[in-house]
Design a protein around this motif. Structure first.
Motif, mmCIF file in Angstrom:
data_model
loop_
_atom_site.group_PDB
_atom_site.id
_atom_site.type_symbol
_atom_site.label_atom_id
_atom_site.label_comp_id
_atom_site.label_asym_id
_atom_site.label_seq_id
_atom_site.Cartn_x
_atom_site.Cartn_y
_atom_site.Cartn_z
ATOM 1 N N HIS A 23 0.854 -1.185 0.000
ATOM 2 C CA HIS A 23 0.000 0.000 0.000
ATOM 3 C C HIS A 23 0.897 1.244 0.000
ATOM 4 O O HIS A 23 1.717 1.412 0.902
ATOM 5 C CB HIS A 23 -0.903 0.017 1.237
ATOM 6 C CG HIS A 23 -1.517 -1.314 1.530
ATOM 7 N ND1 HIS A 23 -2.523 -1.853 0.773
ATOM 8 C CD2 HIS A 23 -1.233 -2.226 2.496
ATOM 9 C CE1 HIS A 23 -2.859 -3.040 1.264
ATOM 10 N NE2 HIS A 23 -2.083 -3.287 2.305
ATOM 11 N N ILE A 24 0.705 2.088 -1.015
ATOM 12 C CA ILE A 24 1.538 3.274 -1.165
ATOM 13 C C ILE A 24 0.642 4.503 -1.225
ATOM 14 O O ILE A 24 -0.286 4.569 -2.032
ATOM 15 C CB ILE A 24 2.404 3.187 -2.434
ATOM 16 C CG1 ILE A 24 3.338 1.971 -2.344
ATOM 17 C CG2 ILE A 24 3.186 4.475 -2.638
ATOM 18 C CD1 ILE A 24 4.106 1.693 -3.619
ATOM 19 N N LEU A 109 9.929 -0.740 -4.703
ATOM 20 C CA LEU A 109 9.279 -0.503 -3.415
ATOM 21 C C LEU A 109 8.292 -1.642 -3.202
ATOM 22 O O LEU A 109 7.175 -1.608 -3.709
ATOM 23 C CB LEU A 109 8.598 0.861 -3.380
ATOM 24 C CG LEU A 109 7.921 1.270 -2.075
ATOM 25 C CD1 LEU A 109 8.899 1.194 -0.901
ATOM 26 C CD2 LEU A 109 7.345 2.669 -2.177
ATOM 27 N N LYS A 110 8.772 -2.666 -2.517
ATOM 28 C CA LYS A 110 8.012 -3.906 -2.296
ATOM 29 C C LYS A 110 7.503 -4.459 -3.620
ATOM 30 O O LYS A 110 8.294 -4.752 -4.490
ATOM 31 C CB LYS A 110 6.929 -3.690 -1.262
ATOM 32 C CG LYS A 110 7.514 -3.351 0.104
ATOM 33 C CD LYS A 110 6.626 -3.788 1.209
ATOM 34 C CE LYS A 110 7.351 -3.524 2.525
ATOM 35 N NZ LYS A 110 6.619 -3.987 3.641
ATOM 36 N N ASN A 111 6.181 -4.575 -3.805
ATOM 37 C CA ASN A 111 5.627 -5.196 -5.013
ATOM 38 C C ASN A 111 5.561 -4.256 -6.213
ATOM 39 O O ASN A 111 5.075 -4.656 -7.269
ATOM 40 C CB ASN A 111 4.216 -5.724 -4.743
ATOM 41 C CG ASN A 111 4.201 -6.868 -3.760
ATOM 42 O OD1 ASN A 111 5.239 -7.366 -3.338
ATOM 43 N ND2 ASN A 111 3.020 -7.298 -3.389
ATOM 44 N N PHE A 112 6.003 -3.026 -6.056
ATOM 45 C CA PHE A 112 5.913 -2.039 -7.128
ATOM 46 C C PHE A 112 7.300 -1.583 -7.569
ATOM 47 O O PHE A 112 8.244 -1.575 -6.785
ATOM 48 C CB PHE A 112 5.140 -0.802 -6.665
ATOM 49 C CG PHE A 112 3.671 -1.029 -6.489
ATOM 50 C CD1 PHE A 112 2.810 -0.980 -7.576
ATOM 51 C CD2 PHE A 112 3.143 -1.281 -5.231
ATOM 52 C CE1 PHE A 112 1.450 -1.179 -7.416
ATOM 53 C CE2 PHE A 112 1.786 -1.487 -5.061
ATOM 54 C CZ PHE A 112 0.934 -1.437 -6.156
ATOM 55 N N THR A 113 7.363 -1.161 -8.806
ATOM 56 C CA THR A 113 8.504 -0.399 -9.293
ATOM 57 C C THR A 113 7.961 1.000 -9.551
ATOM 58 O O THR A 113 6.921 1.159 -10.201
ATOM 59 C CB THR A 113 9.058 -0.996 -10.603
ATOM 60 O OG1 THR A 113 9.483 -2.328 -10.344
ATOM 61 C CG2 THR A 113 10.230 -0.184 -11.114
ATOM 62 N N LEU A 114 8.623 2.003 -9.009
ATOM 63 C CA LEU A 114 8.149 3.367 -9.204
ATOM 64 C C LEU A 114 9.196 4.172 -9.940
ATOM 65 O O LEU A 114 10.392 3.942 -9.807
ATOM 66 C CB LEU A 114 7.776 4.024 -7.883
ATOM 67 C CG LEU A 114 8.863 4.262 -6.848
ATOM 68 C CD1 LEU A 114 9.389 5.679 -6.966
ATOM 69 C CD2 LEU A 114 8.297 4.044 -5.474
ATOM 70 N N GLY A 133 3.031 -2.462 -11.198
ATOM 71 C CA GLY A 133 2.826 -3.647 -10.375
ATOM 72 C C GLY A 133 2.877 -4.888 -11.235
ATOM 73 O O GLY A 133 3.223 -4.834 -12.422
ATOM 74 N N LYS A 134 2.509 -6.001 -10.651
ATOM 75 C CA LYS A 134 2.552 -7.280 -11.360
ATOM 76 C C LYS A 134 1.610 -7.272 -12.568
ATOM 77 O O LYS A 134 1.955 -7.776 -13.628
ATOM 78 C CB LYS A 134 2.196 -8.407 -10.389
ATOM 79 C CG LYS A 134 2.264 -9.792 -10.983
ATOM 80 C CD LYS A 134 2.028 -10.865 -9.943
ATOM 81 C CE LYS A 134 0.635 -10.713 -9.382
ATOM 82 N NZ LYS A 134 0.208 -11.780 -8.496
#
Length: 183
Positions: A23-24, A109-114, A133-134
């Motif tokens: 959660h971002i 950033l965890k499950n995300f690329t930002l 995300g995925k």
């Protein structure tokens, strides 16, 4: 990917991007109480935030940040270098909680690329973000008066985007905005 807008506009900006596990928060320009209420409505505990992405240091994007960080010690703030320094100077207690990120480069950033990309605004540095995300790619940019080639490139291929913009020619001409922004 779930996207929830808690506020947008001059009275405050705040959005949540979530894949159910990570959660971002994007900006924290409303009260910590309103942020927490928005998170609760999305079944997210504030302590479960992977981080807060800040687009720029204007109060309608960061007003709730100090109080949110006061109560949730594990939450980190991600911002481009200039914005990170401005935040550290403006609010006590943020030392070690702000992670400067490079503009134009991908950051995990965890499950995300930002990826932060430059936007046009009357601050030393203002950015939008693309979160990949995925299964989806989401873009956000706020307070922009014009669309640039960099913005178009960054947002290309997004499954969804939130673009907050306003443009009032008379206000721009009469306002105390820098010449580069008026152009």
């Amino acid at each position: 990917m779930n996207i929830a807008l808690f506020a947008s506009g001059s009275s405050g900006n705040c959005a949540l991007v979530s894949d159910g596990e990570t959660h971002i928060l994007i900006d924290a320009g409303i009260s910590a109480r309103r942020i927490c209420a928005g998170l609760t409505a999305q079944d997210v505990a504030p302590a479960d935030l992977a981080g807060v992405l800040v687009t720029h240091e204007h109060s309608d994007h960061v007003a709730g940040l100090p109080m949110l960080l006061k109560y949730y010690k594990n939450v980190k703030v991600y911002a481009p270098q200039t914005v990170a320094h401005a935040l550290e100077r403006a609010a006590a207690g943020l030392e070690g909680r702000i992670v400067p990120i490079p503009v134009g480069e991908s950051v995990a950033l965890k499950n995300f690329t930002l990826t932060a990309f430059p936007t046009m605004h009357d601050t030393p540095e203002s950015v939008g973000y693309v979160l990949t995300g995925k299964d989806a790619r989401f873009g956000v940019c706020t307070d922009t008066g014009c669309v640039t080639a960099e913005m178009l490139d960054a947002l290309a291929g997004c499954d969804a985007a939130v673009i907050e913009a306003n443009h009032d020619v008379n206000m721009l001409r009469a306002g105390r905005y820098p010449v580069y922004l008026k152009r």
